[in-house]
Design a protein around this motif. Structure first.
Motif, PDB file in Angstrom:
ATOM      1  N   ILE A 163       0.698  -1.082   0.126  1.00 38.97           N
ATOM      2  CA  ILE A 163       0.086   0.077   0.232  1.00 38.97           C
ATOM      3  C   ILE A 163       0.846   1.194  -0.131  1.00 38.97           C
ATOM      4  CG2 ILE A 163      -1.544   1.407   1.356  1.00 38.97           C
ATOM      5  CD1 ILE A 163      -2.706  -1.317   2.524  1.00 38.97           C
ATOM      6  N   MET A 164       2.039   1.394   0.927  1.00 38.87           N
ATOM      7  CA  MET A 164       2.821   2.407   0.960  1.00 38.87           C
ATOM      8  C   MET A 164       3.860   2.614  -0.165  1.00 38.87           C
ATOM      9  SD  MET A 164       2.666   2.813   5.213  1.00 38.87           S
ATOM     10  CE  MET A 164       3.441   4.390   5.174  1.00 38.87           C
ATOM     11  N   GLY A 165       3.999   1.478  -0.664  1.00 43.69           N
ATOM     12  CA  GLY A 165       5.258   1.444  -1.727  1.00 43.69           C
ATOM     13  C   GLY A 165       6.589   1.297  -0.873  1.00 43.69           C
ATOM     14  N   LEU A 166       6.615   0.757   0.303  1.00 48.41           N
ATOM     15  CA  LEU A 166       7.892   0.258   0.889  1.00 48.41           C
ATOM     16  C   LEU A 166       8.416  -0.896   0.369  1.00 48.41           C
ATOM     17  CD1 LEU A 166       6.565   1.471   4.412  1.00 48.41           C
ATOM     18  CD2 LEU A 166       8.175   2.824   2.802  1.00 48.41           C
ATOM     19  N   ALA A 167       9.683  -1.028   0.755  1.00 46.27           N
ATOM     20  CA  ALA A 167      10.543  -2.191  -0.044  1.00 46.27           C
ATOM     21  C   ALA A 167      10.073  -3.683   0.411  1.00 46.27           C
ATOM     22  CB  ALA A 167      12.073  -2.149   0.625  1.00 46.27           C
ATOM     23  N   ASN A 168       9.712  -3.871   1.734  1.00 45.16           N
ATOM     24  CA  ASN A 168       9.344  -4.999   2.022  1.00 45.16           C
ATOM     25  C   ASN A 168       8.563  -5.064   3.625  1.00 45.16           C
ATOM     26  OD1 ASN A 168      11.550  -4.873   3.787  1.00 45.16           O
ATOM     27  ND2 ASN A 168      12.812  -5.817   2.109  1.00 45.16           N
ATOM     28  N   ALA A 169       8.271  -6.219   3.892  1.00 38.43           N
ATOM     29  CA  ALA A 169       7.596  -6.373   5.077  1.00 38.43           C
ATOM     30  C   ALA A 169       8.606  -5.854   6.513  1.00 38.43           C
ATOM     31  CB  ALA A 169       7.154  -7.919   5.473  1.00 38.43           C
ATOM     32  N   LYS A 170       9.881  -6.144   6.266  1.00 37.90           N
ATOM     33  CA  LYS A 170      10.847  -6.122   7.357  1.00 37.90           C
ATOM     34  C   LYS A 170      10.939  -4.483   7.760  1.00 37.90           C
ATOM     35  CE  LYS A 170      15.663  -6.634   8.452  1.00 37.90           C
ATOM     36  NZ  LYS A 170      16.854  -7.282   8.036  1.00 37.90           N
ATOM     37  N   THR A 171      10.808  -3.623   6.548  1.00 34.13           N
ATOM     38  CA  THR A 171      10.816  -2.349   6.463  1.00 34.13           C
ATOM     39  C   THR A 171       9.561  -1.739   7.261  1.00 34.13           C
ATOM     40  OG1 THR A 171      12.034  -2.072   4.241  1.00 34.13           O
ATOM     41  CG2 THR A 171      10.878  -0.216   5.425  1.00 34.13           C
ATOM     42  N   VAL A 172       8.520  -2.290   7.059  1.00 35.96           N
ATOM     43  CA  VAL A 172       7.540  -1.888   7.663  1.00 35.96           C
ATOM     44  C   VAL A 172       7.450  -2.281   9.210  1.00 35.96           C
ATOM     45  CG1 VAL A 172       4.865  -2.385   7.944  1.00 35.96           C
ATOM     46  CG2 VAL A 172       5.822  -2.155   5.710  1.00 35.96           C
ATOM     47  N   ARG A 173       8.080  -3.250   9.422  1.00 37.28           N
ATOM     48  CA  ARG A 173       8.104  -3.675  11.028  1.00 37.28           C
ATOM     49  C   ARG A 173       8.964  -2.831  11.870  1.00 37.28           C
ATOM     50  NH1 ARG A 173       9.329  -8.541   9.937  1.00 37.28           N
ATOM     51  NH2 ARG A 173       7.554  -9.641   9.861  1.00 37.28           N
ATOM     52  N   THR A 174      10.090  -2.656  10.869  1.00 36.07           N
ATOM     53  CA  THR A 174      11.162  -1.673  11.735  1.00 36.07           C
ATOM     54  C   THR A 174      10.485  -0.399  12.085  1.00 36.07           C
ATOM     55  OG1 THR A 174      13.010  -2.787  10.633  1.00 36.07           O
ATOM     56  CG2 THR A 174      13.519  -0.516  11.301  1.00 36.07           C
ATOM     57  N   MET A 175       9.949   0.189  10.997  1.00 34.27           N
ATOM     58  CA  MET A 175       9.290   1.630  11.132  1.00 34.27           C
ATOM     59  C   MET A 175       8.475   1.662  12.317  1.00 34.27           C
ATOM     60  SD  MET A 175       9.106   2.818   7.006  1.00 34.27           S
ATOM     61  CE  MET A 175       8.503   4.339   7.764  1.00 34.27           C
ATOM     62  N   MET A 176       7.497   0.573  12.308  1.00 36.65           N
ATOM     63  CA  MET A 176       6.338   0.413  13.392  1.00 36.65           C
ATOM     64  C   MET A 176       7.054   0.286  14.646  1.00 36.65           C
ATOM     65  SD  MET A 176       3.389  -2.363  13.706  1.00 36.65           S
ATOM     66  CE  MET A 176       4.687  -3.718  14.220  1.00 36.65           C
ATOM     67  N   TYR A 177       8.041  -0.484  14.715  1.00 33.53           N
ATOM     68  CA  TYR A 177       8.565  -0.484  16.143  1.00 33.53           C
ATOM     69  C   TYR A 177       9.363   0.759  16.458  1.00 33.53           C
ATOM     70  CZ  TYR A 177       7.916  -5.359  17.167  1.00 33.53           C
ATOM     71  OH  TYR A 177       7.291  -6.556  17.261  1.00 33.53           O
ATOM     72  N   ARG A 178       9.638   1.274  15.644  1.00 30.98           N
ATOM     73  CA  ARG A 178      10.498   2.642  15.877  1.00 30.98           C
ATOM     74  C   ARG A 178       9.427   3.660  16.457  1.00 30.98           C
ATOM     75  NH1 ARG A 178      14.414   3.417  10.616  1.00 30.98           N
ATOM     76  NH2 ARG A 178      16.121   2.085  11.463  1.00 30.98           N
ATOM     77  N   GLY A 179       8.058   3.631  15.703  1.00 32.85           N
ATOM     78  CA  GLY A 179       7.294   4.418  16.174  1.00 32.85           C
ATOM     79  C   GLY A 179       6.676   4.175  17.519  1.00 32.85           C
ATOM     80  N   LEU A 180       6.500   2.860  17.829  1.00 33.90           N
ATOM     81  CA  LEU A 180       6.066   2.372  19.104  1.00 33.90           C
ATOM     82  C   LEU A 180       7.099   3.042  20.193  1.00 33.90           C
ATOM     83  CD1 LEU A 180       4.770  -1.065  18.443  1.00 33.90           C
ATOM     84  CD2 LEU A 180       3.390   0.787  18.927  1.00 33.90           C
ATOM     85  N   ASN A 181       8.335   2.956  19.712  1.00 31.75           N
ATOM     86  CA  ASN A 181       9.557   3.187  20.930  1.00 31.75           C
ATOM     87  C   ASN A 181       9.447   4.648  21.301  1.00 31.75           C
ATOM     88  OD1 ASN A 181      10.219   0.682  21.438  1.00 31.75           O
ATOM     89  ND2 ASN A 181      11.656   0.655  19.663  1.00 31.75           N
ATOM     90  N   LYS A 182       8.746   5.594  20.302  1.00 28.52           N
ATOM     91  CA  LYS A 182       8.687   7.094  20.558  1.00 28.52           C
ATOM     92  C   LYS A 182       7.460   7.419  21.319  1.00 28.52           C
ATOM     93  CE  LYS A 182      11.386   8.094  16.359  1.00 28.52           C
ATOM     94  NZ  LYS A 182      11.095   8.733  14.906  1.00 28.52           N
ATOM     95  N   LEU A 183       6.569   6.423  21.404  1.00 25.67           N
ATOM     96  CA  LEU A 183       5.395   6.795  22.140  1.00 25.67           C
ATOM     97  C   LEU A 183       5.627   7.339  23.583  1.00 25.67           C
ATOM     98  CD1 LEU A 183       2.929   4.235  20.971  1.00 25.67           C
ATOM     99  CD2 LEU A 183       3.072   6.402  20.228  1.00 25.67           C
ATOM    100  N   SER A 184       4.925   8.551  24.038  1.00 22.64           N
ATOM    101  CA  SER A 184       5.057   8.611  25.241  1.00 22.64           C
ATOM    102  C   SER A 184       5.035   7.991  26.555  1.00 22.64           C
ATOM    103  CB  SER A 184       4.039  10.050  25.672  1.00 22.64           C
ATOM    104  OG  SER A 184       4.173  10.298  27.101  1.00 22.64           O
ATOM    105  N   GLU A 185       5.879   8.007  27.557  1.00 25.92           N
ATOM    106  CA  GLU A 185       5.941   7.211  28.837  1.00 25.92           C
ATOM    107  C   GLU A 185       4.439   7.024  29.536  1.00 25.92           C
ATOM    108  OE1 GLU A 185       8.189   4.981  29.873  1.00 25.92           O
ATOM    109  OE2 GLU A 185       9.323   5.734  28.300  1.00 25.92           O
ATOM    110  N   SER A 186       3.814   8.245  29.184  1.00 26.09           N
ATOM    111  CA  SER A 186       2.363   8.137  29.604  1.00 26.09           C
ATOM    112  C   SER A 186       1.575   6.962  29.075  1.00 26.09           C
ATOM    113  CB  SER A 186       1.737   9.431  29.686  1.00 26.09           C
ATOM    114  OG  SER A 186       1.591   9.588  28.152  1.00 26.09           O
ATOM    115  N   LEU A 187       1.816   6.281  27.921  1.00 28.83           N
ATOM    116  CA  LEU A 187       1.129   5.373  27.129  1.00 28.83           C
ATOM    117  C   LEU A 187       1.901   3.876  27.318  1.00 28.83           C
ATOM    118  CD1 LEU A 187      -1.154   5.350  25.068  1.00 28.83           C
ATOM    119  CD2 LEU A 187       0.753   5.515  23.376  1.00 28.83           C
TER     120      LEU A 187
END
Length: 205
Positions: A163-187
């Motif tokens: 859908i997003m035109g990204l290289a592969n599933a690994k790229t998606v997974r990496t970006m998602m985990y980076r996003g989760l790690n950036k979520l506030s400590e309150s979450l």
């Protein structure tokens, strides 16, 4: 992949092939099966409901026009999401240029949930969904889009990449985990729940 998911995907492919062979009723089924999620996805790009509805209509008219050129789809859902994404970004890019908005705003994507929003974990309350919305919308645009598709739509990594035109599933997974790690400590308590869901998904794939 669960047996139920495989059955759904097989049915989608069968209906899609019927459409390619000239069955207009098959296209009606494709539309009926996907319209709600397409609309929900499109509304993350813009608050303009009419624009989203028109864009969805346009891609289905385009499907009819291009029927003879189309190929079997590995995932009909991913194909439709990708078409809608391209269509909306094209329209919004044109609109923003007309009002002299900055280029970096061209791919705006904001998660928005309400009481009827689908979420892969049905135990989450609306307040929890709203908390997730608030913190996810502080993330870079592509990370928030991935999280929305993974958790609100339950899409597998491979389909998100398509859908997003990204290289592969690994790229998606990496970006998602980076996003989760950036979520506030309150979450953080909620974040742990999300990570558990990811593990369960990976075991079922």
């Amino acid at each position: 992949m669960s047996s139920v998911t495989k059955e759904i995907l097989d049915r989608e492919r069968t209906v899609w092939l019927a459409f390619l062979e000239g069955d207009d009723q098959a296209l009606a089924e494709v539309y009926s099966n996907n319209i709600d999620r397409l609309y929900n996805y499109g509304r993350q790009f813009t608050r303009n409901k009419s624009l989203v509805k028109d864009a969805i209509q346009d891609i289905f008219f385009q499907l009819i026009d291009d029927r003879d050129k189309l190929s079997p789809a590995k995932s009909v859902r991913a194909y439709l999401f990708a078409c809608l994404r391209r269509k909306l970004l094209e329209i919004l890019k044109k609109e923003r240029r007309e009002v002299d908005m900055f280029p970096e705003e061209e791919e705006a994507f904001f998660i928005s949930v309400d009481a009827n929003s689908y979420f892969i974990d049905s135990k989450l309350s609306l307040d929890q969904k709203k908390l997730l919305e608030q913190h996810c919308n502080d993330l870079p645009v592509r990370q928030r889009e991935i999280i929305m598709m993974r958790f609100f739509e339950g899409l597998p990594y491979e389909e998100i990449a398509e859908i997003m035109g990204l290289a592969n599933a690994k790229t998606v997974r990496t970006m998602m985990y980076r996003g989760l790690n950036k979520l506030s400590e309150s979450l953080s308590p909620f974040k742990s729940q999300l990570l558990q869901t990811i593990i369960i998904f990976d075991l079922l794939r």
